[in-house]
Design a protein around this motif. Structure first.
Motif, mmCIF file in Angstrom:
data_model
loop_
_atom_site.group_PDB
_atom_site.id
_atom_site.type_symbol
_atom_site.label_atom_id
_atom_site.label_comp_id
_atom_site.label_asym_id
_atom_site.label_seq_id
_atom_site.Cartn_x
_atom_site.Cartn_y
_atom_site.Cartn_z
ATOM 1 N N VAL A 1 -8.931 -4.782 -0.258
ATOM 2 C CA VAL A 1 -9.237 -3.538 -0.768
ATOM 3 C C VAL A 1 -10.635 -3.385 -1.113
ATOM 4 O O VAL A 1 -11.338 -2.425 -1.276
ATOM 5 C CB VAL A 1 -8.212 -3.111 -1.502
ATOM 6 N N VAL B 1 0.957 -1.058 0.098
ATOM 7 C CA VAL B 1 -0.083 0.004 0.082
ATOM 8 C C VAL B 1 0.943 1.342 0.039
ATOM 9 O O VAL B 1 1.848 1.479 0.602
ATOM 10 C CB VAL B 1 -0.919 0.054 1.208
ATOM 11 N N VAL C 1 -8.238 4.298 -2.558
ATOM 12 C CA VAL C 1 -8.943 4.302 -1.366
ATOM 13 C C VAL C 1 -9.060 5.688 -0.480
ATOM 14 O O VAL C 1 -7.638 5.860 0.077
ATOM 15 C CB VAL C 1 -8.664 3.092 -0.286
ATOM 16 N N VAL D 1 -3.416 0.891 -3.911
ATOM 17 C CA VAL D 1 -3.063 -0.580 -3.889
ATOM 18 C C VAL D 1 -3.128 -1.100 -5.224
ATOM 19 O O VAL D 1 -4.278 -1.255 -5.952
ATOM 20 C CB VAL D 1 -4.077 -1.307 -2.841
ATOM 21 N N ALA E 1 -13.491 2.503 -2.115
ATOM 22 C CA ALA E 1 -12.367 2.061 -2.895
ATOM 23 C C ALA E 1 -12.842 1.922 -4.453
ATOM 24 O O ALA E 1 -14.066 1.595 -4.840
ATOM 25 C CB ALA E 1 -12.086 0.578 -2.671
ATOM 26 N N LEU F 1 -4.988 -2.921 4.304
ATOM 27 C CA LEU F 1 -5.005 -2.872 2.953
ATOM 28 C C LEU F 1 -3.633 -3.575 2.573
ATOM 29 O O LEU F 1 -3.227 -3.978 1.265
ATOM 30 C CB LEU F 1 -4.946 -1.536 2.202
#
Length: 206
Positions: free
Chosen positions: A170, A11, A35, A44, A176, A165
């Motif tokens: 996610v 992440v 996110v 991510v 997201a 995450l």
């Protein structure tokens, strides 16, 4: 370890809003989830890199990608099989990324030829008090810890959101959204990297 059984995730936390982060990702080659988090926007990896070898590893490419100054400070936590890699993108127009590698049994190391990220750099990027540096050092100097715990503990010590995450959880995260690179961006990346040895060298270090 064969690519099919590899464990790679991570992440990247940015100081950019969702709109700015989305635009940045569209100009890359890695499909990624954006996110929104408290005080940060998380990125991510959400699918295979759309570039050819050796840039086809989505996690490595995102890890190595430079973050624009308007979106820094930024800090990323990544798992590359049995190694944890932390990248710090400090504030400042000319500031270079800093890197730290942690591996069970070996502890902390750097990447050859690249600046080392120190606990103080991590604390500054996260915006936490200097006293947290001691906790970071204690986490990093424990060589028998489990890698996933080390990454999670570092995020906790830095008071950073998005710990879950790290393992790629996610899709169910609030807000997201998957962002795909544009075709033009992928084509441009392919043209540039044919002759850009610096990018290739940095990826090979990871």
């Amino acid at each position: 370890m064969p690519r099919g059984s590899s464990r790679r995730s991570g992440v990247l936390l940015l100081h950019g809003d969702v709109k700015t982060t989305t635009a940045w990702l569209r100009q890359g080659v890695v499909p990624s989830y954006v996110v929104p988090l408290a005080g940060w926007t998380a990125v991510v990896p959400g699918g295979p890199s759309q570039a050819g070898s050796p840039y086809d590893d989505a996690v490595r490419v995102l890890l190595a990608r430079r973050v624009p100054s308007r979106m820094r400070a930024a800090i990323g936590f990544f798992r590359l099989d049995d190694r944890g890699v932390i990248v710090v993108h400090p504030r400042g127009w000319r500031a270079l990324p800093r890197w730290l590698v942690w591996e069970r049994g070996d502890g902390v190391s750097g990447l050859p030829g690249l600046p080392l990220a120190r606990p103080g750099d991590m604390a500054m990027a996260a915006g936490v008090v200097p006293e947290s540096v001691r906790s970071l050092r204690e986490i990093l100097t424990e060589r028998t810890s489990v890698l996933d715990d080390v990454l999670a503990d570092l995020m906790g010590a830095l008071a950073l959101p998005g710990e879950r995450l790290l393992s790629g959880q996610v899709k169910d995260a609030e807000g997201a959204a998957l962002v795909e690179p544009t075709t033009k961006a992928v084509e441009r990346f392919s043209r540039v990297t044919k002759e850009d040895k610096e990018i290739r060298t940095e990826l090979e270090q990871l």
